[in-house]
Design an enzyme around this catalytic site. Structure first.
Site, PDB file in Angstrom:
ATOM      1  N   LYS A  43       0.823  -1.207   0.000  1.00 44.10           N
ATOM      2  CA  LYS A  43       0.000   0.000   0.000  1.00 44.10           C
ATOM      3  C   LYS A  43       0.860   1.261   0.000  1.00 44.10           C
ATOM      4  O   LYS A  43       2.031   1.248   0.360  1.00 44.10           O
ATOM      5  CB  LYS A  43      -0.981  -0.043   1.170  1.00 44.10           C
ATOM      6  CG  LYS A  43      -2.041  -1.118   0.954  1.00 44.10           C
ATOM      7  CD  LYS A  43      -3.192  -1.069   1.925  1.00 44.10           C
ATOM      8  CE  LYS A  43      -4.258  -2.087   1.531  1.00 44.10           C
ATOM      9  NZ  LYS A  43      -5.377  -2.151   2.489  1.00 44.10           N
ATOM     10  N   ARG A  74      -2.722 -10.385   4.720  1.00 39.85           N
ATOM     11  CA  ARG A  74      -3.128 -10.457   3.303  1.00 39.85           C
ATOM     12  C   ARG A  74      -2.019  -9.829   2.476  1.00 39.85           C
ATOM     13  O   ARG A  74      -1.726  -8.629   2.627  1.00 39.85           O
ATOM     14  CB  ARG A  74      -4.460  -9.725   3.119  1.00 39.85           C
ATOM     15  CG  ARG A  74      -5.007  -9.728   1.705  1.00 39.85           C
ATOM     16  CD  ARG A  74      -6.331  -8.970   1.659  1.00 39.85           C
ATOM     17  NE  ARG A  74      -6.907  -8.955   0.315  1.00 39.85           N
ATOM     18  CZ  ARG A  74      -6.617  -8.053  -0.615  1.00 39.85           C
ATOM     19  NH1 ARG A  74      -5.747  -7.074  -0.348  1.00 39.85           N
ATOM     20  NH2 ARG A  74      -7.188  -8.119  -1.813  1.00 39.85           N
TER      21      ARG A  74
END
Length: 302
Positions: A243, A279
């Site tokens: 991210k 994840r």
């Protein structure tokens, strides 16, 4: 053949793909408790995901990648047919199902545990019928009011993420008095509402929603105060792989996969804090990092 199943039957898949799927070591049942943090391998079958959009948007390519992720140590494969990157537009439900259902069905037949990353109740229900083992809803059931019913009917583990709005609007909602307290309270209220409506609390997993309606400072504060989230008494999913808030930790202008090293370190720290699962995009690097963390803990107990 229906619009949701445009691809060829499994018997038409290349033999090498079918062999890899069958030989992949995975279990349909997904534990919600245990000493080991699970690895959720990301498989986006979309043309517009921020990291790997378009790479796995054919069934053969997706099957190959799922087999590879499982062989590298993924405990389950998280399949998403709609990008949730900042600014992304919604995808019609029929198109989402066309992308994900054949893949869910193929992997489940091969014994690979699958989570379906969707905000649409109809897709979640169809994926459950196709063999999905987990529903991973980034809206926590807020985007589609029927999702609560699906969670109850299927009885599948249900990931409830902290969410304030869809991708196109979430940046404008990144305002908090105290991000850790606010996120914990909003998650607590959402979980309580789901339980009152009939969702089994033993099947609920929470996710702080790293990057969703949050800036870099918010993300690091939530991770740094992981104990506040764990205090909810529910399994916690940490989904921070590649991210944008990790970009300052790598070379300026580098591609998203350059963030795999900090993502793996972050996953190992999350595991050390007791996260239920992480994840991630790069399963091999994450598996190595978590193995080091496990060895460290074993050394401490010896």
């Amino acid at each position: 053949m229906s619009a949701a199943e445009p691809h060829a039957h499994s018997s038409d898949r290349p033999a090498s793909v079918r062999r890899r799927i069958r030989s992949s070591m995975a279990v349909r049942g997904v534990p919600l408790t245990g000493e080991r943090t699970l690895i959720m391998g990301i498989l986006n079958v979309t043309p517009d995901s921020f990291s790997d959009g378009g790479r796995f948007d054919t069934l053969d390519a997706a099957l190959e990648h799922a087999a590879e992720l499982t062989a590298q140590g993924a405990d389950l494969i998280d399949i998403g047919g709609e990008s949730t990157r900042p600014g992304a537009e919604r995808v019609p439900v029929a198109e989402e199902q066309r992308r994900v259902l054949p893949l869910v069905r193929e992997l489940a037949r091969g014994g690979i545990a699958v989570s379906v990353d969707t905000m649409n109740a109809a897709t979640a229900l169809a994926a459950a019928h196709a063999g999905a083992a987990v529903i991973n809803d980034v809206s926590g059931g807020l985007a589609d009011p029927d999702m609560t019913r699906v969670a109850i009917e299927t009885g599948l583990p249900f990931v409830v993420m902290h969410w304030r709005g869809h991708s196109a609007e979430m940046a404008a909602k990144a305002s908090y008095t105290d991000v850790v307290s606010d996120v914990r309270r909003e998650l607590e209220y959402r979980v309580a509402e789901l339980i009152v409506r009939g969702v089994d609390p033993a099947k609920i997993i929470v996710d702080p929603g790293i990057g969703f309606s949050k800036n870099a400072e918010h993300n690091w504060a939530l991770l740094g105060h992981y104990g506040e989230l764990a205090a909810l008494g529910l399994p916690v999913l940490v989904a921070a792989s590649r991210k944008g808030f990790l970009a300052p930790l790598v070379a300026e202008g580098a591609a998203p996969d350059a963030r795999d090293a900090p993502s793996a370190v972050l996953a190992a720290i999350a595991a050390s804090q007791g996260a239920w699962a992480v994840r991630v995009h790069n399963v091999a690097e994450t598996r190595a990092a978590l193995d080091v963390a496990d060895a460290w803990r074993r050394g401490a107990r010896s």
